[in-house]
Design an enzyme around this catalytic site. Sequence first.
Site, mmCIF file in Angstrom:
data_model
loop_
_atom_site.group_PDB
_atom_site.id
_atom_site.type_symbol
_atom_site.label_atom_id
_atom_site.label_comp_id
_atom_site.label_asym_id
_atom_site.label_seq_id
_atom_site.Cartn_x
_atom_site.Cartn_y
_atom_site.Cartn_z
ATOM 1 N N HIS A 133 0.838 -1.207 0.000
ATOM 2 C CA HIS A 133 0.000 0.000 0.000
ATOM 3 C C HIS A 133 0.878 1.265 0.000
ATOM 4 O O HIS A 133 0.711 2.151 -0.832
ATOM 5 C CB HIS A 133 -0.943 0.005 1.201
ATOM 6 C CG HIS A 133 -1.674 1.300 1.331
ATOM 7 N ND1 HIS A 133 -2.762 1.628 0.547
ATOM 8 C CD2 HIS A 133 -1.439 2.378 2.116
ATOM 9 C CE1 HIS A 133 -3.162 2.854 0.851
ATOM 10 N NE2 HIS A 133 -2.378 3.339 1.808
ATOM 11 N N HIS A 138 1.194 4.809 -2.676
ATOM 12 C CA HIS A 138 1.457 6.246 -2.469
ATOM 13 C C HIS A 138 2.660 6.810 -3.229
ATOM 14 O O HIS A 138 2.603 7.920 -3.740
ATOM 15 C CB HIS A 138 1.695 6.537 -0.978
ATOM 16 C CG HIS A 138 0.452 6.515 -0.150
ATOM 17 N ND1 HIS A 138 -0.444 7.558 -0.123
ATOM 18 C CD2 HIS A 138 -0.051 5.575 0.691
ATOM 19 C CE1 HIS A 138 -1.443 7.267 0.697
ATOM 20 N NE2 HIS A 138 -1.235 6.056 1.216
ATOM 21 N N GLU A 179 -6.340 8.896 -0.669
ATOM 22 C CA GLU A 179 -6.581 7.446 -0.620
ATOM 23 C C GLU A 179 -7.542 6.932 -1.703
ATOM 24 O O GLU A 179 -7.310 5.884 -2.285
ATOM 25 C CB GLU A 179 -7.111 7.023 0.757
ATOM 26 C CG GLU A 179 -6.130 7.218 1.907
ATOM 27 C CD GLU A 179 -4.948 6.245 1.887
ATOM 28 O OE1 GLU A 179 -4.964 5.271 1.106
ATOM 29 O OE2 GLU A 179 -3.993 6.483 2.662
ATOM 30 N N SER A 198 -3.679 0.205 -4.816
ATOM 31 C CA SER A 198 -3.084 -0.961 -4.155
ATOM 32 C C SER A 198 -4.112 -2.051 -3.882
ATOM 33 O O SER A 198 -3.816 -3.022 -3.202
ATOM 34 C CB SER A 198 -2.386 -0.535 -2.853
ATOM 35 O OG SER A 198 -3.300 0.060 -1.959
HETATM 36 FE FE FE Z 1 -2.507 5.203 2.703
#
Ligand code: FE
Length: 284
Positions: A133, A138, A179, A198
């Site tokens: 993730h 990111h 997100e 992700s």
């Molecule tokens: Fe995050």
Amino acid sequence: MREELTFNLRGDYGASQREDMTVDFKWESFTPENHEMWRFLFGRIMPELKHRACKEYLDGIEALDFAGENGIPNYDRISDKLEKRTGWRLVTVPGLLPPEIFFAHLANRRFPVTTFIRTPEEIDYLQEPDIFHDMFGHVPMIAHPVFADYFHAFGEGGMKALKHGYLPYLETLYWFTIEFGLINTPEGRRIYGSGITSSMGESKFCLSPEATHIAYDIKRIMRQQYRIDVFQAQYFVIDSFEQLLESTAPDFIPYYKEVSAQEKVAVGDTLPSDTVLQLGVKAA
Ligand code: FE
Ligand code: PHE
């Protein structure tokens, strides 16, 4: 985002004695199984993202040469490349961080990355952000200059919101942009949110006709309730990263005051004032 969770945490939270919660971590200590897990997740999701993720995200994957890493990317190598592009560096942490520590890292252009990767039992869902993730979701976006500046400003905004007691509103904005954000592009609607890039399941779901897409509106987003354990019931769509950066430049205190006097919007609800977007329809 670092939510407050109290059950079955995976991170080794006693590992850091430092105030900024960073730990010394050697990339060399990853096992062959850890690298194999990364290769599996990477190889499985890349074909899906080729036509679903935004160009800026895919450019980041390429610029940082994630494919060439062929396993969990080397933290130092990625950090050096990132620093040259946008002035950000990676730091290693056990996992979830208290908001004041997390935002302080962002405000200093440091992105905290965990040191554990999911096990075969946890392939499609886990409660804490793991390396896949943090690093895969990111980091490629932080290689984009405008997004990198937005993320930096978010760190300062987070510290300010915390000081004035309005943190939940900013956390909600974090949730629906960083997100779970979507973006309109000339090729159609695309993903930039790391919670989606992700996730194998959500990267398909969020662009399916079952998903609700609403035009980006900061104060509207701040009122939205959400769940962290299921696919999102609505996504908010920006038109550009410049829009994200410019729209968050004003002082948020008046926004917080206004929004705190309004009702929240329940998960899955839309408001008559919402601009609900159809799939495949480009912004005017
Ligand atoms: Fe995050
Ligand atoms: N400008 C916002 C404030 O004054 C802070 C912020 C910046 C929030 C960027 C989100 C993103 O509080």
